[in-house]
Motif scaffolding. Structure first.
Motif, mmCIF file in Angstrom:
data_model
loop_
_atom_site.group_PDB
_atom_site.id
_atom_site.type_symbol
_atom_site.label_atom_id
_atom_site.label_comp_id
_atom_site.label_asym_id
_atom_site.label_seq_id
_atom_site.Cartn_x
_atom_site.Cartn_y
_atom_site.Cartn_z
ATOM 1 N N LEU A 129 8.243 2.576 7.601
ATOM 2 C CA LEU A 129 8.085 1.409 6.734
ATOM 3 C C LEU A 129 8.677 0.167 7.391
ATOM 4 O O LEU A 129 8.106 -0.934 7.307
ATOM 5 C CB LEU A 129 8.752 1.664 5.383
ATOM 6 N N PHE A 130 9.812 0.329 8.053
ATOM 7 C CA PHE A 130 10.445 -0.803 8.745
ATOM 8 C C PHE A 130 9.563 -1.309 9.881
ATOM 9 O O PHE A 130 9.375 -2.518 10.043
ATOM 10 C CB PHE A 130 11.815 -0.382 9.290
ATOM 11 N N LEU A 131 9.015 -0.393 10.672
ATOM 12 C CA LEU A 131 8.167 -0.787 11.800
ATOM 13 C C LEU A 131 6.904 -1.497 11.329
ATOM 14 O O LEU A 131 6.448 -2.457 11.953
ATOM 15 C CB LEU A 131 7.807 0.444 12.635
ATOM 16 N N LYS A 140 4.708 1.338 1.116
ATOM 17 C CA LYS A 140 5.595 2.214 0.369
ATOM 18 C C LYS A 140 5.133 3.650 0.532
ATOM 19 O O LYS A 140 3.994 3.909 0.936
ATOM 20 C CB LYS A 140 5.617 1.827 -1.112
ATOM 21 N N ILE A 141 6.017 4.566 0.230
ATOM 22 C CA ILE A 141 5.702 5.992 0.300
ATOM 23 C C ILE A 141 6.048 6.613 -1.045
ATOM 24 O O ILE A 141 7.212 6.830 -1.362
ATOM 25 C CB ILE A 141 6.483 6.684 1.432
ATOM 26 N N PRO A 186 0.830 -1.210 0.000
ATOM 27 C CA PRO A 186 0.000 0.000 0.000
ATOM 28 C C PRO A 186 0.866 1.262 0.000
ATOM 29 O O PRO A 186 1.954 1.286 0.576
ATOM 30 C CB PRO A 186 -0.779 -0.120 1.314
ATOM 31 N N ASN A 187 0.370 2.288 -0.642
ATOM 32 C CA ASN A 187 1.042 3.584 -0.640
ATOM 33 C C ASN A 187 0.436 4.426 0.484
ATOM 34 O O ASN A 187 -0.748 4.783 0.434
ATOM 35 C CB ASN A 187 0.855 4.274 -1.993
ATOM 36 N N LEU A 188 1.237 4.749 1.476
ATOM 37 C CA LEU A 188 0.722 5.466 2.638
ATOM 38 C C LEU A 188 0.205 6.850 2.278
ATOM 39 O O LEU A 188 -0.636 7.401 2.988
ATOM 40 C CB LEU A 188 1.821 5.584 3.705
ATOM 41 N N THR A 211 5.937 10.682 7.072
ATOM 42 C CA THR A 211 6.294 9.953 5.858
ATOM 43 C C THR A 211 7.538 10.547 5.209
ATOM 44 O O THR A 211 8.077 9.966 4.270
ATOM 45 C CB THR A 211 5.130 10.002 4.846
ATOM 46 N N SER A 212 7.989 11.691 5.705
ATOM 47 C CA SER A 212 9.176 12.327 5.128
ATOM 48 C C SER A 212 10.360 12.166 6.077
ATOM 49 O O SER A 212 10.764 11.049 6.380
ATOM 50 C CB SER A 212 8.888 13.803 4.825
#
Length: 210
Positions: free
Chosen positions: A180-182, A192-193, A68-70, A155-156
């Motif tokens: 993303l790791f968490l 993904k972002i 998914p794209n956050l 997200t940045s």
């Protein structure tokens, strides 16, 4: 042993005349079954779980598609996602109402003795570097809420000024790569972002350049 009581209840006791065991029982104390052996007991640790800002959060994690794209989540969905994530990490979490949250998107409670406490969490879906003003605001919120820690999730990323300000304070700055790791580590979600070209940050934070 461990005991927690109010000042009024304690002041009604005549400590010169009480029977110690009966007194502890009346105060609902937790006493080791073998005090002479120094068997540990769990400390009394209570949190106020009632707050008019709390709302029932959605289970966003279980509804996400593969990769998914956050950045495609709505603001409320993103806050729910962060709330879900910290619950997966072992905290008891509460999501707050949008617009009347007092600078808090999520409140988490760590029930561990000594190290635990109330944690306030802010979530920001940003394209640009989060400005140090947001970190300062979080620190003020931690103090106003009487929390033991503040966590800012984005997200940045963050600049040097933000890390310098957070240094030595009960603040945790979680950048997009760490988020993303968490998500993968604790929820099994490989997100993904990817920021759309038309994206505009909700608040025009300037990048830290110092």
């Amino acid at each position: 042993m461990t005991v927690r009581t109010t000042r009024d209840a304690f002041e009604r006791l005549n400590l010169a005349n009480v029977d110690p065991l009966a007194c502890l029982k009346t105060l609902s104390a937790s006493v080791s079954p073998s005090p002479s052996e120094l068997v540990p007991v769990r400390p009394v640790l209570q949190f106020n779980m009632v707050d008019p800002r709390f709302v029932e959060e959605a289970d966003v994690l279980s509804t996400l598609d593969q990769r998914p794209n956050l950045m495609e989540l709505s603001p409320t969905e993103f806050e729910s996602l962060i709330t879900n994530l910290f619950e997966k990490m072992g905290l008891e979490t509460r999501q707050t109402q949008a617009s009347r949250d007092g600078g808090v998107d999520c409140v988490a409670f760590d029930s561990r003795a000594i190290f635990g406490g109330k944690v306030v969490i802010q979530a920001k879906r940003y394209k640009n570097t989060v400005g140090v003003s947001a970190v300062r605001d979080l620190f003020g919120t931690v103090q106003n809420e009487g929390a033991s820690k503040g966590i800012l999730v984005t997200t940045s990323g963050y600049g040097k000024a933000s890390f310098d300000f957070a240094n030595g304070k009960p603040l945790e700055l979680v950048a997009g790569s760490s988020l993303l790791f968490l998500l993968e580590q604790h929820a099994g979600v490989k997100a993904k972002i990817e920021v759309p070209d038309t994206w505009r940050d909700p608040v025009p934070d300037s990048a830290d350049t110092v």
